[in-house]
Write a protein that holds these residues in place. Structure first.
Motif, short mmCIF file in Angstrom:
data_model
loop_
_atom_site.label_atom_id
_atom_site.label_comp_id
_atom_site.label_asym_id
_atom_site.label_seq_id
_atom_site.Cartn_x
_atom_site.Cartn_y
_atom_site.Cartn_z
N VAL A 55 0.84 -1.20 0.00
CA VAL A 55 0.00 0.00 0.00
C VAL A 55 0.87 1.25 0.00
CG1 VAL A 55 -1.67 1.34 1.35
CG2 VAL A 55 -1.96 -1.13 1.11
N PHE A 56 1.92 1.24 0.82
CA PHE A 56 2.82 2.40 0.87
C PHE A 56 3.48 2.63 -0.48
CE2 PHE A 56 7.17 4.01 1.41
CZ PHE A 56 6.90 5.23 1.99
N SER A 57 3.98 1.58 -1.11
CA SER A 57 4.64 1.73 -2.41
C SER A 57 3.66 2.21 -3.48
CB SER A 57 5.28 0.41 -2.84
OG SER A 57 4.28 -0.58 -3.07
N TRP A 58 2.42 1.73 -3.40
CA TRP A 58 1.41 2.14 -4.40
C TRP A 58 1.09 3.62 -4.24
CZ3 TRP A 58 -3.56 4.10 -4.49
CH2 TRP A 58 -4.24 3.99 -5.70
N ILE A 59 0.93 4.07 -3.00
CA ILE A 59 0.58 5.47 -2.76
C ILE A 59 1.74 6.40 -3.09
CG2 ILE A 59 -0.02 7.16 -0.97
CD1 ILE A 59 -1.59 4.96 0.44
N ILE A 60 2.94 6.04 -2.63
CA ILE A 60 4.10 6.91 -2.84
C ILE A 60 4.45 7.05 -4.31
CG2 ILE A 60 5.94 5.18 -2.67
CD1 ILE A 60 5.92 8.64 -0.98
N ASP A 61 4.17 6.01 -5.11
CA ASP A 61 4.46 6.09 -6.54
C ASP A 61 3.50 7.04 -7.25
OD1 ASP A 61 6.66 4.50 -6.59
OD2 ASP A 61 5.62 2.67 -7.17
N ARG A 62 2.32 7.24 -6.68
CA ARG A 62 1.37 8.21 -7.26
C ARG A 62 1.80 9.64 -6.95
NH1 ARG A 62 0.66 3.31 -8.29
NH2 ARG A 62 -1.12 2.82 -9.61
N ILE A 63 2.52 9.81 -5.85
CA ILE A 63 2.99 11.13 -5.47
C ILE A 63 4.36 11.41 -6.06
CG2 ILE A 63 3.56 12.62 -3.50
CD1 ILE A 63 1.67 10.88 -1.81
N LEU A 64 5.25 10.42 -5.92
CA LEU A 64 6.61 10.53 -6.46
C LEU A 64 6.85 9.36 -7.41
CD1 LEU A 64 8.49 11.35 -3.12
CD2 LEU A 64 7.82 12.98 -4.91
N PRO A 65 6.64 9.54 -8.69
CA PRO A 65 6.81 8.44 -9.65
C PRO A 65 8.19 7.78 -9.56
CG PRO A 65 5.77 10.33 -10.69
CD PRO A 65 6.21 10.79 -9.33
N GLU A 66 8.19 6.45 -9.68
CA GLU A 66 9.41 5.64 -9.65
C GLU A 66 10.11 5.64 -8.30
OE1 GLU A 66 12.00 6.61 -12.84
OE2 GLU A 66 10.52 6.18 -14.40
N PHE A 67 9.43 6.06 -7.24
CA PHE A 67 10.04 6.04 -5.91
C PHE A 67 10.35 4.60 -5.50
CE2 PHE A 67 9.94 5.69 -1.33
CZ PHE A 67 10.70 6.77 -0.90
N THR A 68 9.41 3.70 -5.75
CA THR A 68 9.60 2.29 -5.35
C THR A 68 10.78 1.67 -6.07
OG1 THR A 68 7.26 1.98 -4.83
CG2 THR A 68 8.54 0.00 -5.31
N SER A 69 10.86 1.88 -7.38
CA SER A 69 11.94 1.27 -8.16
C SER A 69 13.30 1.84 -7.78
CB SER A 69 11.68 1.48 -9.66
OG SER A 69 11.65 2.87 -9.96
N ARG A 70 13.32 3.05 -7.27
CA ARG A 70 14.60 3.67 -6.93
C ARG A 70 15.01 3.43 -5.47
NH1 ARG A 70 14.56 9.71 -9.76
NH2 ARG A 70 14.49 9.01 -11.93
N PHE A 71 14.04 3.47 -4.57
CA PHE A 71 14.39 3.49 -3.15
C PHE A 71 13.84 2.31 -2.33
CE2 PHE A 71 14.33 7.96 -4.55
CZ PHE A 71 15.64 8.30 -4.27
N LEU A 72 13.01 1.48 -2.91
CA LEU A 72 12.48 0.33 -2.18
C LEU A 72 12.90 -1.00 -2.79
CD1 LEU A 72 8.83 1.48 -1.32
CD2 LEU A 72 10.86 1.57 0.13
N ALA A 73 12.96 -1.04 -4.11
CA ALA A 73 13.36 -2.28 -4.79
C ALA A 73 14.87 -2.50 -4.65
CB ALA A 73 12.98 -2.21 -6.27
N LEU A 74 15.25 -3.76 -4.61
CA LEU A 74 16.67 -4.12 -4.50
C LEU A 74 17.30 -4.14 -5.88
CD1 LEU A 74 19.10 -5.20 -2.82
CD2 LEU A 74 18.23 -7.50 -3.32
N HIS A 75 18.36 -3.37 -6.08
CA HIS A 75 19.06 -3.32 -7.37
C HIS A 75 20.20 -4.34 -7.39
CE1 HIS A 75 17.18 0.36 -9.13
NE2 HIS A 75 16.87 0.54 -7.86
N SER A 76 20.39 -4.91 -8.56
CA SER A 76 21.43 -5.94 -8.69
C SER A 76 22.83 -5.35 -8.72
CB SER A 76 21.19 -6.75 -9.97
OG SER A 76 21.18 -5.89 -11.11
#
Length: 282
Positions: free
Chosen positions: A29-50
């Protein structure tokens, strides 16, 4: 009727399965809401990068990376698997084992994702799924109770081992998809961690490192209880009562000795009254 406390994760009265399901739901829910406010926030700051260098700047993604879900259906799938398999293990092994399998498998999967996708293959991808952690509980439970029977849709009786084989088939298929290769690989690794951990718990295999880690306990400073004022007062009262009782007994003994020597008529009126009062207490 549901209360606010029913939706607070990691409440002591909740089961481990419920707490983990709430945690995954809130992260989604947090990732869904924050992405509507700040696009790509999840992919940059929540998802694990290889890429290991990216992880140096976002080290918390080693945790958040295996708590997420790629859409509502991914979340539902995680919760369903965790609900049916996790409850069985928790009833037999307790909360602590469930938490251990989930978080240890998730952490190992995160590190493996960086090593396999980023270091070994040199690709830059991101992972945001709880699949590896959930797989640890699913496959671990299947090893622990392979012949445990459940009713699918309330009709079909199926053993856990066959359900696990069904899941394993699809987890292996995902590995051969170039897009989901990384997350699919670490899902199998997470499942393997669950199997090894469960076999160690059952005594089928021996891993000294796990014994050492499970034996570590934080030493707590022992607290010396302080006596309250009321306790001190009670103790004084008790001592006073004991002193008075001892004096009274000595006085009675003296009166009885006097009776033995000179008879009852030799007692004074005060001594007779003392003896009378004492006889009433007895």
């Amino acid at each position: 009727m549901a209360t606010k406390e029913d939706f607070i994760p990691f409440k002591p009265q909740h089961t481990a399965v419920r707490n983990l399901m709430l945690l995954m739901a809130y992260v989604f829910v947090f990732s869904w809401i924050i992405d509507r406010i700040l696009p790509e926030f999840t992919s940059r700051f929540l998802a694990l990068h290889s890429n290991p260098r990216d992880v140096l700047f976002t080290p918390w993604t080693l945790l958040t990376g295996f708590l997420g879900s790629n859409g509502i259906f991914d979340l539902i799938g995680h919760c369903v698997w965790l609900f049916f398999f996790g409850r069985i293990s928790e009833d037999l092994l307790g909360k602590k084992k469930i938490y251990n399998f989930f978080f240890v498998a998730g952490a190992i999967a995160s590190i493996s994702y960086i090593l396999i996708v980023g270091v070994a293959f040199g690709k830059s991808h991101a992972m945001f799924t709880a699949a590896p952690a959930v797989a640890a509980i699913v496959y671990g439970t299947a090893v622990f109770r392979p012949f445990y029977e459940v009713y699918l849709f309330g009709t079909f009786k199926v053993q856990l081992r066959w359900i696990a084989v069904f899941k394993l088939f699809f987890d292996v298929v995902i590995v051969f998809n170039p897009v989901t290769f990384g997350s699919g690989s670490v899902t199998l690794i997470g499942g393997l961690v669950g199997v090894i951990g469960m076999m160690h718990s059952m005594g089928s295999i021996k891993i000294p490192l796990l014994d050492i880690l499970s034996g570590i306990q934080l030493k707590k400073k022992e607290r010396v209880p302080k006596r309250s004022a009321s306790v001190k007062i009670n103790l004084k009262k008790t001592k006073t009562k004991q002193t008075k009782k001892g004096n009274a007994q000595a006085e009675i003994d003296a009166i009885l000795d006097k009776i033995n020597k000179a008879g009852y008529s030799s007692l004074t009126e005060k001594e007779k009254q003392t003896l009378f009062n004492n006889s009433k207490e007895i």
